[in-house]
Enzyme design. Structure first.
Site, PDB file in Angstrom:
ATOM      1  N   ARG A 178      -0.707  -1.760  -7.050  1.00 42.71           N
ATOM      2  CA  ARG A 178      -1.087  -2.883  -6.183  1.00 42.71           C
ATOM      3  C   ARG A 178      -2.094  -3.790  -6.890  1.00 42.71           C
ATOM      4  NH1 ARG A 178      -1.470  -4.391  -0.560  1.00 42.71           N
ATOM      5  NH2 ARG A 178      -3.588  -4.839   0.130  1.00 42.71           N
TER       6      ARG A 178
ATOM      7  N   LYS B 153      -1.522  -1.667  11.870  1.00 37.24           N
ATOM      8  CA  LYS B 153      -1.994  -1.131  13.150  1.00 37.24           C
ATOM      9  C   LYS B 153      -1.968  -2.226  14.205  1.00 37.24           C
ATOM     10  CE  LYS B 153      -4.664   2.508  11.061  1.00 37.24           C
ATOM     11  NZ  LYS B 153      -5.968   3.121  10.849  1.00 37.24           N
TER      12      LYS B 153
ATOM     13  N   TYR C  33     -10.091  -9.870  -7.122  1.00 38.82           N
ATOM     14  CA  TYR C  33      -9.140  -9.936  -8.223  1.00 38.82           C
ATOM     15  C   TYR C  33      -9.427 -11.094  -9.168  1.00 38.82           C
ATOM     16  CZ  TYR C  33      -6.507  -6.456  -5.655  1.00 38.82           C
ATOM     17  OH  TYR C  33      -6.140  -5.303  -5.004  1.00 38.82           O
TER      18      TYR C  33
ATOM     19  N   ARG D  44       0.847  -1.180   0.000  1.00 41.32           N
ATOM     20  CA  ARG D  44       0.000   0.000   0.000  1.00 41.32           C
ATOM     21  C   ARG D  44       0.893   1.245   0.000  1.00 41.32           C
ATOM     22  NH1 ARG D  44      -2.125  -3.606   3.914  1.00 41.32           N
ATOM     23  NH2 ARG D  44      -4.292  -4.216   3.550  1.00 41.32           N
TER      24      ARG D  44
ATOM     25  N   HIS E 181      -4.447  -8.947   3.504  1.00 44.17           N
ATOM     26  CA  HIS E 181      -5.894  -8.870   3.677  1.00 44.17           C
ATOM     27  C   HIS E 181      -6.332  -9.740   4.851  1.00 44.17           C
ATOM     28  CE1 HIS E 181      -6.582  -7.756  -0.833  1.00 44.17           C
ATOM     29  NE2 HIS E 181      -6.300  -6.705  -0.094  1.00 44.17           N
TER      30      HIS E 181
END
Length: 303
Positions: free
Chosen positions: A252, A178, A284, A154, A275
Site C-alpha cells: 500500500r 465501517k 507520502y 488494506r 483516508h
C-alpha cells in the site's frame, strides 16, 4: 488476551486488533508487539485513573501520561517507546476507521521517525513471477499481490472483498468500510485482467462452500488477514527479498508513493486510499524518493 488490557470489551477488541495489525500487517517483531502491548496497557490504566476515553488521544493527555512514566522512574528509552506506541495507536484508529481524523501531536525526534518501507518495480515483478505457476493457490497469491499493489487496498479490505463487489463491465470494485461507508476503486489494465482470470479460472477450484469472498483458503474459507502476512513472507523467500521489509502494508505504501511521484495530486490519492483526513495522506509527500527507480507515468501495472 490472558490478562485483558481493559474492562470494556470494545476497548479490548480494538487493542487486540491493533496488536494483530502490528504483527500481521506491519510485520513488527514479536518483541515490539509485546512491548507495545505493555505500553498500551499502561495507557489504558492511566486513562481509567483520569476518567479519560483511551481512544481519545490528545497532546495534553499524552504529555501527562509520559510525565507520569518519567516520574515513576521509567528509562528514557521506555518513555520514547511509549510515545511512539501512542502515535502508532492513533494512526491505527484512523486506519481501522475507529476515528475519522488523526490528533495533532508534537513530532517525534529525528531518530524516532521511521519512514514507510518501499519496494522497487523489480521486486514487485519478482514476487509476481514466483507465483505464476498456474496452480490455484499460487495464482491466488499473485492476484492478491497485483491487486494490493495496483489499488492500494488494506489487507483487511482484500480479505473482505466479495464477488458481488466487483464490476468488470464498469471497470470498478466497491470497498465497504465501517458503517457501510463505500469507496469506489478503479479496476483497469493488468490488475483487471489478472483478477478476471483468477475469478474465472482458478477460484472455482478453491470454492468448496459457495463462498462470497473473492480470495479463499485451501479449504475454501475466507482468508484471515494474518494469512496475507505469512503468504508475503513465503513469496519473499522464494523471490530472494528480505522478509523484514515484506508485510501487506508495504504494498500500500509503495502504491501511494509511486502514484504521487508520477504526478497524481494528493486529493485524488486521498480518495483512492480511503483516508478521511488529508493529513494521513500527506505523509507520502515526505518520503525520500532519490534512491528509488523511476516509473512510467502514474502506475506501471495500470497500462
Amino acid at each position: 488476551m490472558k490478562h485483558p488490557i481493559d474492562d470494556d470489551p470494545n476497548n479490548v477488541r480494538i487493542a487486540q486488533n491493533f496488536l494483530d495489525y502490528l504483527r500481521y500487517e506491519r510485520g513488527s517483531s514479536e518483541n515490539t508487539v509485546l512491548s507495545y502491548k505493555n505500553d498500551l496497557k499502561k495507557w489504558f490504566a492511566f486513562c481509567k485513573s483520569e476518567n479519560y476515553d483511551p481512544l481519545e488521544i490528545s497532546q495534553e493527555r499524552v504529555s501527562r501520561f509520559l510525565f507520569g512514566e518519567q516520574s515513576d522512574g521509567s528509562k528514557k528509552s521506555t518513555v520514547q517507546r511509549s510515545n511512539a506506541m501512542l502515535r502508532s495507536f492513533a494512526k491505527f484508529l484512523v486506519y481501522d476507521e475507529e476515528k475519522k481524523t488523526l490528533p495533532t501531536l508534537d513530532p517525534l525526534g529525528k531518530l524516532d521517525k521511521k519512514l514507510p518501507e518501499l519496494m522497487t518495480e523489480g521486486e514487485i515483478s519478482r514476487l509476481l513471477n514466483v507465483c505464476a505457476t498456474g496452480k490455484p493457490l499460487d495464482e491466488r497469491d499473485k492476484t492478491i499481490i497485483e491487486l494490493t499493489y495496483g489499488t492500494g487496498l488494506r489487507a483487511s479490505e482484500v480479505c473482505r472483498l466479495k464477488l458481488k463487489d466487483v464490476d468488470f463491465s464498469r471497470g470498478v470494485f466497491y470497498v465497504f468500510g465501517k458503517g457501510s461507508k463505500e469507496r469506489i476503486v478503479p479496476l483497469v489494465g493488468g490488475v483487471k485482467r489478472t483478477l478476471e482470470t483468477y475469478i474465472q479460472k482458478y477460484r472455482p477450484k478453491l470454492d468448496k462452500h459457495n463462498a462470497e469472498e473473492v480470495f479463499l483458503s485451501r479449504t475454501g474459507q475466507a482468508l484471515p488477514r494474518e494469512t496475507l502476512w505469512t503468504m508475503l513472507h513465503k513469496r519473499g523467500l522464494q523471490a530472494g527479498i528480505s522478509t523484514k521489509r515484506l508485510h501487506p502494508h508495504v504494498l500500500r505504501h509503495t502504491f501511494a508513493t509511486h502514484l504521487l511521484r508520477n504526478g497524481m495530486n494528493i486529493r485524488s490519492l486521498q480518495v483512492m486510499l480511503g483516508h478521511a483526513s488529508i493529513m494521513t495522506t500527506e505523509k507520502y509527500t515526505h518520503l525520500d524518493t532519490e534512491l528509488r527507480d523511476l516509473y512510467d507515468k502514474y502506475h506501471p501495472h495500470a497500462k
